[in-house]
Design a protein around this motif. Structure first.
Motif, mmCIF file in Angstrom:
data_model
loop_
_atom_site.group_PDB
_atom_site.id
_atom_site.type_symbol
_atom_site.label_atom_id
_atom_site.label_comp_id
_atom_site.label_asym_id
_atom_site.label_seq_id
_atom_site.Cartn_x
_atom_site.Cartn_y
_atom_site.Cartn_z
ATOM 1 N N PRO A 1 -20.465 -80.092 17.101
ATOM 2 C CA PRO A 1 -21.385 -80.321 15.977
ATOM 3 C C PRO A 1 -22.355 -79.161 15.804
ATOM 4 O O PRO A 1 -22.728 -78.490 16.770
ATOM 5 C CB PRO A 1 -22.125 -81.607 16.381
ATOM 6 C CG PRO A 1 -21.241 -82.267 17.378
ATOM 7 C CD PRO A 1 -20.547 -81.156 18.112
ATOM 8 N N VAL A 2 -22.765 -78.929 14.562
ATOM 9 C CA VAL A 2 -23.784 -77.915 14.317
ATOM 10 C C VAL A 2 -25.116 -78.421 14.836
ATOM 11 O O VAL A 2 -25.352 -79.632 14.924
ATOM 12 C CB VAL A 2 -23.877 -77.563 12.821
ATOM 13 C CG1 VAL A 2 -22.604 -76.917 12.340
ATOM 14 C CG2 VAL A 2 -24.224 -78.802 11.981
ATOM 15 N N GLN A 3 -25.998 -77.502 15.190
ATOM 16 C CA GLN A 3 -27.295 -77.854 15.762
ATOM 17 C C GLN A 3 -28.217 -76.644 15.651
ATOM 18 O O GLN A 3 -27.816 -75.580 15.204
ATOM 19 C CB GLN A 3 -27.122 -78.243 17.233
ATOM 20 C CG GLN A 3 -26.547 -77.098 18.085
ATOM 21 C CD GLN A 3 -26.630 -77.352 19.567
ATOM 22 O OE1 GLN A 3 -25.781 -77.988 20.149
ATOM 23 N NE2 GLN A 3 -27.694 -76.845 20.164
ATOM 24 N N ARG A 4 -29.454 -76.794 16.058
ATOM 25 C CA ARG A 4 -30.322 -75.622 16.180
ATOM 26 C C ARG A 4 -29.793 -74.775 17.323
ATOM 27 O O ARG A 4 -29.413 -75.284 18.384
ATOM 28 C CB ARG A 4 -31.770 -76.045 16.449
ATOM 29 C CG ARG A 4 -32.487 -76.631 15.249
ATOM 30 C CD ARG A 4 -32.669 -75.616 14.124
ATOM 31 N NE ARG A 4 -33.592 -74.557 14.473
ATOM 32 C CZ ARG A 4 -34.906 -74.608 14.231
ATOM 33 N NH1 ARG A 4 -35.448 -75.665 13.651
ATOM 34 N NH2 ARG A 4 -35.686 -73.587 14.554
ATOM 35 N N ALA B 1 -29.283 -75.732 11.041
ATOM 36 C CA ALA B 1 -28.300 -76.104 12.060
ATOM 37 C C ALA B 1 -27.055 -75.244 11.894
ATOM 38 O O ALA B 1 -26.561 -75.056 10.781
ATOM 39 C CB ALA B 1 -27.957 -77.578 11.929
ATOM 40 N N GLN B 2 -26.574 -74.700 13.011
ATOM 41 C CA GLN B 2 -25.400 -73.838 12.993
ATOM 42 C C GLN B 2 -24.543 -74.146 14.215
ATOM 43 O O GLN B 2 -24.957 -74.840 15.134
ATOM 44 C CB GLN B 2 -25.820 -72.363 12.993
ATOM 45 C CG GLN B 2 -26.713 -71.977 11.819
ATOM 46 C CD GLN B 2 -27.201 -70.550 11.916
ATOM 47 O OE1 GLN B 2 -26.409 -69.626 11.955
ATOM 48 N NE2 GLN B 2 -28.518 -70.367 11.948
ATOM 49 N N SER B 3 -23.357 -73.575 14.243
ATOM 50 C CA SER B 3 -22.469 -73.811 15.377
ATOM 51 C C SER B 3 -22.991 -73.113 16.626
ATOM 52 O O SER B 3 -23.336 -71.920 16.574
ATOM 53 C CB SER B 3 -21.056 -73.296 15.061
ATOM 54 O OG SER B 3 -20.245 -73.372 16.232
ATOM 55 N N PRO B 4 -23.011 -73.809 17.776
ATOM 56 C CA PRO B 4 -23.420 -73.127 19.020
ATOM 57 C C PRO B 4 -22.466 -72.006 19.417
ATOM 58 O O PRO B 4 -22.818 -71.157 20.232
ATOM 59 C CB PRO B 4 -23.430 -74.266 20.060
ATOM 60 C CG PRO B 4 -22.566 -75.337 19.471
ATOM 61 C CD PRO B 4 -22.714 -75.229 17.993
ATOM 62 N N VAL B 5 -21.266 -72.006 18.830
ATOM 63 C CA VAL B 5 -20.312 -70.927 19.115
ATOM 64 C C VAL B 5 -20.898 -69.586 18.692
ATOM 65 O O VAL B 5 -20.563 -68.544 19.280
ATOM 66 C CB VAL B 5 -18.969 -71.196 18.404
ATOM 67 C CG1 VAL B 5 -17.992 -70.038 18.630
ATOM 68 C CG2 VAL B 5 -18.355 -72.486 18.924
#
Length: 455
Positions: free
Chosen positions: A323-326, A362-366
């Motif tokens: 999931p996207v996140q900060r 929020a963005q991908s932690p990748v």
């Protein structure tokens, strides 16, 4: 050093405010020479003093807008210009030790004949700035605030760090560090928002804010943050280069760094709940647009565009991933510190050239994982002969450490990771071409690898 103000770009200020006009005349020559000035490749055509406050006798706080009208804006920059924060000392005769901070002498108005200099170089001004933070209050539109449960001692000797590029930092007695933001955007700066939220989650990987200051004019914005300083700590970039120079392995440190990064991501997901998955199609479109814009600035990218497009095209059809996140937003070896056996993550501003709203989204932690993997490659290429195996082992160890704590393995998200690495490498090419041309071969080598299917 400028001694007088020569005719040049238009200076904007209120008709009754001659001090603003005379200061702006000096600053239009001095600003472009500062390493944190973002518009070095464009002449300043307009300079507006947006706000001017006497912080204490002999020290003025300014917010100035540097405009570049009728000059094409490079990708990643604001075509309207940027707002900068300045603390200016004003004296009849500055001390000899402030020679490098000297800006010039005012030629007209109430400040005529007085010397102006960058007050952050002045220990006395730096001490008074800390006193403002120790005793919360206001000064015009400026607001000084602090954690009520923490007490900052006085009489801490200040020193200005030389390593900063996009901001300026003062260390007080090896106990605290004050980051003074230079480029100011409306809103809460992530470097205040994120560490504060993580501290509330009990995350010990990020030093918590102790005090901060902000402004309400011309719009609400964060100006600076005071945090605990980690004496004896070394940044990851320095440690990696030491290991390379000594011929040492760095996989143990990389594995631990991967675990620490995952811990920070887990705390961020709790502090800023999202629960949503990213739209890979939209992300791929944005990455492709950034690539196309970069090609116009760096023609050397052009032969690799078809291959790079495949990386973004694969992103549009792969699984959504975590999931996207900060996230951190600009994670690399220079943004982590090792004190003893522990890793700490710092500098949550994200990429300064990007809008604040994007950096807080929020963005991908990748994306953070990709940034760190690129950093290992950067480190390995600092020595001759290049040691690709050293970088590969560090990348593997980092991902393994991350997977052990996060519960998912970045290496098993190949299309997602390749796309984010490619996007990061395109950003690096643009940055190096603009600021450090001698370093351009480093990201270009990654571009050549990533342009090959499966790279």
């Amino acid at each position: 050093m400028p001694k007088t103000v020569s005719p040049g770009p238009r200076v904007t200020s209120g008709p009754e405010d001659r001090p603003r006009a005379s200061l702006a005349g000096l600053l239009r020559e001095w600003l472009p020479r500062q390493r944190w000035f973002a518009g070095k490749d464009r002449p300043v055509t307009d300079l507006t003093v947006l706000s001017q406050t006497e912080l204490f006798p002999g020290c003025l706080h300014l917010l100035v807008h540097a405009g570049h009208s009728q000059v094409p804006a490079p990708v990643g920059t604001d075509p309207a210009g940027d707002c900068y924060q300045l603390l200016l000392g004003v004296r009849e005769q500055p001390a000899p030790r402030l020679e490098r901070a000297f800006i010039g002498r005012v030629q007209e108005g109430p400040l005529a004949g007085l010397a102006v200099y960058d007050a952050l170089y002045d220990p006395h001004s730096a001490e008074l700035l800390l006193e403002r933070l120790r005793h919360p209050g206001t000064a015009g539109p400026l607001r000084f605030e602090a954690d009520p449960d923490l007490r900052v001692p006085g009489a801490l000797a200040p020193r200005l760090l030389d390593a900063e590029q996009s901001n300026s930092s003062l260390v007080y007695g090896d106990a605290y560090i004050l980051k003074v933001f230079r480029r100011i955007q409306p809103g809460v700066n992530p470097d205040l928002e994120v560490p504060g939220a993580l501290a509330a989650q009990g995350c010990a990987r990020v030093p918590a804010p102790v005090a901060w200051f902000r402004t309400t004019e011309p719009w609400p914005a964060t100006l600076g943050v005071l945090q605990p300083f980690l004496p004896g700590a070394a940044d990851g970039w320095t440690l990696a280069l030491r290991a390379l120079a000594a011929g040492d392995d760095f996989t143990t440190e990389a594995h631990e760094l991967g675990r620490s990064t995952a811990e920070v991501h887990l705390a961020l997901a709790t502090a800023f709940p999202s629960g949503a998955h990213g739209e890979n199609g939209h992300t791929a479109e944005a990455m492709t647009a950034r690539l196309e814009a970069a090609v116009h600035c760096v023609p050397a990218l052009r032969p690799f565009v078809p291959g790079l497009r495949t990386a973004f095209g694969a992103l549009a059809t792969c699984d959504a991933g975590p999931p996207v996140q900060r996230i951190h937003g600009d994670l690399h070896l220079g943004q982590v510190l090792r004190a003893g056996r522990e890793w700490f993550v710092i500098d949550f501003e994200g990429e300064p050239s990007r809008p604040l709203t994007e950096r807080r989204s929020a963005q991908s932690p990748v994306r953070d994982v990709a940034g760190m993997l690129r950093s290992f490659d950067y480190a390995a290429r600092q020595r001759r002969p290049w040691r690709p195996e050293w970088a590969r082992r560090c990348r593997e160890a980092f991902c393994a450490g991350y997977a052990a704590r996060a519960g998912w393995d970045p290496r098993k998200k190949h299309a997602l990771l390749r796309a984010h690495e490619t996007d990061r490498a395109v950003y690096e090419v643009l940055y190096e071409a603009r600021h450090r041309p001698d370093w351009l071969p480093v990201p270009m080598a990654a571009i050549k690898r990533l342009a090959v299917r499966g790279g």
